[in-house]
Write a protein that holds these residues in place. Structure first.
Motif, PDB file in Angstrom:
ATOM      1  N   TYR A  52       3.390  -6.011  -6.545  1.00 14.52           N
ATOM      2  CA  TYR A  52       3.228  -6.136  -5.088  1.00 14.52           C
ATOM      3  C   TYR A  52       2.455  -7.412  -4.757  1.00 14.52           C
ATOM      4  O   TYR A  52       2.753  -8.093  -3.783  1.00 14.52           O
ATOM      5  N   ARG A  56       3.995 -10.224  -2.363  1.00 19.17           N
ATOM      6  CA  ARG A  56       3.302 -10.637  -1.130  1.00 19.17           C
ATOM      7  C   ARG A  56       2.948 -12.120  -1.174  1.00 19.17           C
ATOM      8  O   ARG A  56       3.037 -12.809  -0.170  1.00 19.17           O
ATOM      9  N   GLU A  61       7.189  -8.942   2.504  1.00 22.13           N
ATOM     10  CA  GLU A  61       6.352  -7.829   2.956  1.00 22.13           C
ATOM     11  C   GLU A  61       6.615  -6.559   2.158  1.00 22.13           C
ATOM     12  O   GLU A  61       7.754  -6.148   1.993  1.00 22.13           O
ATOM     13  N   CYS A  63       4.915  -2.599   2.007  1.00 21.34           N
ATOM     14  CA  CYS A  63       3.961  -1.717   2.684  1.00 21.34           C
ATOM     15  C   CYS A  63       2.753  -1.439   1.780  1.00 21.34           C
ATOM     16  O   CYS A  63       2.838  -1.583   0.561  1.00 21.34           O
ATOM     17  N   GLN A  64       1.643  -1.055   2.385  1.00 24.52           N
ATOM     18  CA  GLN A  64       0.402  -0.865   1.626  1.00 24.52           C
ATOM     19  C   GLN A  64       0.465   0.286   0.628  1.00 24.52           C
ATOM     20  O   GLN A  64      -0.064   0.178  -0.467  1.00 24.52           O
ATOM     21  N   GLN A  65       1.114   1.387   0.996  1.00 28.88           N
ATOM     22  CA  GLN A  65       1.177   2.538   0.088  1.00 28.88           C
ATOM     23  C   GLN A  65       2.604   3.062  -0.014  1.00 28.88           C
ATOM     24  O   GLN A  65       2.963   4.029   0.647  1.00 28.88           O
ATOM     25  N   CYS A 119       9.085   2.936   1.882  1.00 27.63           N
ATOM     26  CA  CYS A 119       7.934   2.852   2.775  1.00 27.63           C
ATOM     27  C   CYS A 119       8.093   3.848   3.910  1.00 27.63           C
ATOM     28  O   CYS A 119       9.189   4.031   4.428  1.00 27.63           O
TER      29      CYS A 119
END
Length: 188
Positions: A52, A56, A61, A63-65, A119
């Motif tokens: 990730y 990034r 992009e 997603c965070q989790q 996501c």
């Protein structure tokens, strides 16, 4: 003076549960595009790192989790990576890592891998409450008390030998019956 006696009324409450035909998913989930930002290069410390962090850093992009991850070898997109024959970490927490030094066989080099992630985001169109009412018994306790508090209270307990019910007199004077009476003063 009358003695305050708590009277308990057992009441089993039942909550009504309404079932709606249209279900509202609390989360909206979708798969990302296939990411391939790193290309394996030769050398024992090299490999293919589709993490990730690298994705990034390449301006894409993620997603965070992510909820799920899907990894594939570019040359074998239909083959599950556990059958490609390489030592590869495909982890939903960080992405994909393939190290050349972990590989066995003639070609000690990683294949080129791609990853995609699932996501999810909260569904704003759903009602906020997600809890359903539960059925549980409730007990209601009502206390009867006198308007003026007595300075001294005498508790009288009478146990009747008949099969009707236990008699609880409301006054301290009782009529003698064929029963056992216990009179004890209560300190104030």
């Amino acid at each position: 003076s009358p003695t305050p006696t708590p009277t308990t009324y057992p009441h089993t409450g039942t909550s009504a549960t309404t079932t709606s035909t249209t279900t509202c998913e609390p989360e909206l989930c979708s798969w990302s595009e296939w990411f391939d930002v790193d290309f394996p290069s030769s050398g024992p410390s090299q490999g293919d790192f589709e993490t990730y962090q690298h994705i990034r850093a390449a301006g894409k992009e993620v997603c965070q989790q992510p909820k799920e991850i899907d990894c594939r070898a570019e040359d074998y997109p239909e083959v599950s990576i556990q059958y490609v024959g390489q030592v590869v970490q495909c982890d939903v927490h960080f992405g994909l890592v393939c190290k050349n030094e972990d590989q066995t066989g003639k070609l000690k080099m990683c294949l080129n891998y791609q990853i995609r992630v699932l996501c999810c985001s909260p569904n704003d169109k759903c009602p906020v409450s997600t809890t359903l009412p539960t059925t549980s018994p409730t007990t209601v306790t009502t206390r009867r008390s006198t308007s003026t508090a007595p300075t001294s209270t005498t508790v009288t307990t009478s146990t009747s030998t008949s099969y009707s019910s236990t008699t609880l007199p409301t006054s301290s004077e009782t009529t003698p019956q064929t029963s056992t009476s216990t009179t004890s003063p209560t300190p104030t």
